[in-house]
Design a protein around this motif. Structure first.
Motif, PDB file in Angstrom:
ATOM      1  N   TYR A 120       0.859  -1.194   0.000  1.00 23.66           N
ATOM      2  CA  TYR A 120       0.000   0.000   0.000  1.00 23.66           C
ATOM      3  C   TYR A 120       0.885   1.231   0.000  1.00 23.66           C
ATOM      4  CZ  TYR A 120       0.934  -0.069   5.052  1.00 23.66           C
ATOM      5  OH  TYR A 120       1.558  -0.097   6.275  1.00 23.66           O
ATOM      6  N   TRP A 121       0.476   2.247  -0.770  1.00 21.65           N
ATOM      7  CA  TRP A 121       1.191   3.521  -0.815  1.00 21.65           C
ATOM      8  C   TRP A 121       0.563   4.480   0.179  1.00 21.65           C
ATOM      9  CZ3 TRP A 121       5.511   5.223  -3.208  1.00 21.65           C
ATOM     10  CH2 TRP A 121       6.024   4.470  -4.280  1.00 21.65           C
ATOM     11  N   VAL A 122       1.395   5.280   0.815  1.00 17.70           N
ATOM     12  CA  VAL A 122       0.876   6.316   1.707  1.00 17.70           C
ATOM     13  C   VAL A 122       1.595   7.638   1.470  1.00 17.70           C
ATOM     14  CG1 VAL A 122       0.169   4.777   3.595  1.00 17.70           C
ATOM     15  CG2 VAL A 122       2.505   5.679   3.574  1.00 17.70           C
ATOM     16  N   PHE A 123       0.912   8.728   1.825  1.00 15.82           N
ATOM     17  CA  PHE A 123       1.552  10.023   1.956  1.00 15.82           C
ATOM     18  C   PHE A 123       1.744  10.196   3.454  1.00 15.82           C
ATOM     19  CE2 PHE A 123       1.177  14.708   2.559  1.00 15.82           C
ATOM     20  CZ  PHE A 123       2.362  15.033   1.921  1.00 15.82           C
ATOM     21  N   ALA A 124       3.021  10.173   3.882  1.00 18.88           N
ATOM     22  CA  ALA A 124       3.308  10.133   5.317  1.00 18.88           C
ATOM     23  C   ALA A 124       3.784  11.474   5.849  1.00 18.88           C
ATOM     24  CB  ALA A 124       4.388   9.087   5.594  1.00 18.88           C
ATOM     25  N   ASN A 125       3.317  11.789   7.038  1.00 18.95           N
ATOM     26  CA  ASN A 125       3.813  12.948   7.783  1.00 18.95           C
ATOM     27  C   ASN A 125       4.363  12.403   9.101  1.00 18.95           C
ATOM     28  OD1 ASN A 125       2.265  15.498   9.783  1.00 18.95           O
ATOM     29  ND2 ASN A 125       4.238  15.610   8.768  1.00 18.95           N
ATOM     30  N   VAL A 126       5.660  12.590   9.324  1.00 22.12           N
ATOM     31  CA  VAL A 126       6.278  12.121  10.575  1.00 22.12           C
ATOM     32  C   VAL A 126       6.705  13.332  11.377  1.00 22.12           C
ATOM     33  CG1 VAL A 126       8.065  10.655  11.610  1.00 22.12           C
ATOM     34  CG2 VAL A 126       7.123  10.051   9.372  1.00 22.12           C
ATOM     35  N   THR A 127       6.233  13.410  12.617  1.00 23.82           N
ATOM     36  CA  THR A 127       6.565  14.565  13.456  1.00 23.82           C
ATOM     37  C   THR A 127       7.263  14.124  14.739  1.00 23.82           C
ATOM     38  OG1 THR A 127       4.338  14.460  14.354  1.00 23.82           O
ATOM     39  CG2 THR A 127       4.731  16.135  12.707  1.00 23.82           C
ATOM     40  N   PRO A 128       8.242  14.900  15.206  1.00 23.15           N
ATOM     41  CA  PRO A 128       8.898  14.572  16.471  1.00 23.15           C
ATOM     42  C   PRO A 128       7.954  14.844  17.644  1.00 23.15           C
ATOM     43  CG  PRO A 128      10.098  16.257  15.212  1.00 23.15           C
ATOM     44  CD  PRO A 128       8.780  16.119  14.581  1.00 23.15           C
ATOM     45  N   ALA A 129       8.090  14.039  18.707  1.00 29.05           N
ATOM     46  CA  ALA A 129       7.286  14.255  19.920  1.00 29.05           C
ATOM     47  C   ALA A 129       8.234  14.672  21.043  1.00 29.05           C
ATOM     48  CB  ALA A 129       6.548  12.978  20.292  1.00 29.05           C
ATOM     49  N   PHE A 130       7.891  15.762  21.719  1.00 25.04           N
ATOM     50  CA  PHE A 130       8.737  16.298  22.797  1.00 25.04           C
ATOM     51  C   PHE A 130       8.024  16.146  24.132  1.00 25.04           C
ATOM     52  CE2 PHE A 130       9.756  18.594  18.904  1.00 25.04           C
ATOM     53  CZ  PHE A 130      11.145  18.534  18.882  1.00 25.04           C
ATOM     54  N   ASP A 131       8.795  15.972  25.222  1.00 25.71           N
ATOM     55  CA  ASP A 131       8.173  15.936  26.549  1.00 25.71           C
ATOM     56  C   ASP A 131       8.044  17.368  27.085  1.00 25.71           C
ATOM     57  OD1 ASP A 131      10.616  16.743  27.555  1.00 25.71           O
ATOM     58  OD2 ASP A 131      11.076  14.844  28.549  1.00 25.71           O
ATOM     59  N   GLN A 132       7.600  17.483  28.364  1.00 26.36           N
ATOM     60  CA  GLN A 132       7.344  18.832  28.913  1.00 26.36           C
ATOM     61  C   GLN A 132       8.611  19.661  29.071  1.00 26.36           C
ATOM     62  OE1 GLN A 132       7.053  15.938  30.508  1.00 26.36           O
ATOM     63  NE2 GLN A 132       7.046  16.140  32.734  1.00 26.36           N
ATOM     64  N   HIS A 133       9.796  18.983  29.025  1.00 26.71           N
ATOM     65  CA  HIS A 133      11.055  19.734  29.124  1.00 26.71           C
ATOM     66  C   HIS A 133      11.648  20.009  27.737  1.00 26.71           C
ATOM     67  CE1 HIS A 133      10.765  18.897  33.333  1.00 26.71           C
ATOM     68  NE2 HIS A 133      10.776  17.592  33.112  1.00 26.71           N
TER      69      HIS A 133
END
Ligand SMILES: Cc1cc2nc3c(=O)[nH]c(=O)nc-3n(C[C@H](O)[C@H](O)[C@H](O)COP(=O)(O)O)c2cc1C
Length: 180
Positions: free
Chosen positions: A95-108
């Motif tokens: 399957y083909w996808v258009f992907a968006n990958v984003t970094p996840a940050f903690d409260q610091h």
């Protein structure tokens, strides 16, 4: 376990519906911590088969390494990535996808993992991106080492983009938006 299974590749495509989203959350190495139901159903994996596995379990052999190099270079710096990815289902379909990958940050504000949301790509975009990826793959297969393989295929991609005067991210976003 899924990671030990040998998958025989099938030339059979599975399509996401227009309104569907594949969502996953990973740790810093790309090990899956969360997968939504659409992910499990499209890729034909149970939750138990996906959790704690590296995202590379759905890596399709048609995907050039150079694309993942660009992905990791971008997200490790804390930036978001947009791109087209051909993925492997557990039964060998794709399957083909258009992907968006984003970094996840903690409260610091420390980078703790990544989040990916994928949508159905327009067929017109895949017609343009697929031959570019095929050419990148050929370059990688004839390279003398893994490192030069990635460098040379990224160089080729860069040349294609330079001729259009655009960065890969904007190129991918424009292709996604140019629905016909
Ligand atoms: C949030 C996130 C989502 C990812 N999604 C995919 C994916 O859908 N398909 C894929 O092949 N690789 C995906 N990757 C990249 C893989 O971690 C891996 O780099 C890639 O499959 C290439 O495998 P390799 O690094 O072992 O060569 C993702 C990585 C992250 C961090």
């Amino acid at each position: 376990m899924a990671k030990n299974k040998t998958i025989s590749i099938k030339d059979e495509e599975v399509f996401l519906a227009d309104e569907e989203f594949i969502v996953s959350k990973t740790d810093l190495r790309g090990n899956i911590l969360y997968a939504n139901r659409t992910f499990m159903s499209i890729a034909s994996y149970s939750e138990g088969e996906l959790l704690r596995q590296p995202h590379s379990i759905m890596r399709h052999p048609d995907m050039p390494k150079g694309v993942f190099k660009l992905l990791w270079q971008t997200i490790k710096k804390g930036n978001e990535f947009f791109g087209f990815v051909k993925n492997l289902c557990s039964d060998g379909r794709y399957y083909w996808v258009f992907a968006n990958v984003t970094p996840a940050f903690d409260q610091h504000n420390v980078l703790v993992g990544y989040l990916s949301v994928r949508r159905k790509p327009p067929a017109t975009a895949i017609k343009i991106i697929e031959p570019i990826y095929q050419h990148m793959l050929k370059i990688e297969q004839s390279a003398s080492s893994n490192k030069t393989a990635e460098q040379e295929s990224i160089k080729y991609l860069q040349e294609q983009l330079d001729s259009l005067n655009v960065e890969y991210q904007s190129f991918a976003i424009n292709l996604f938006n140019e629905k016909t």
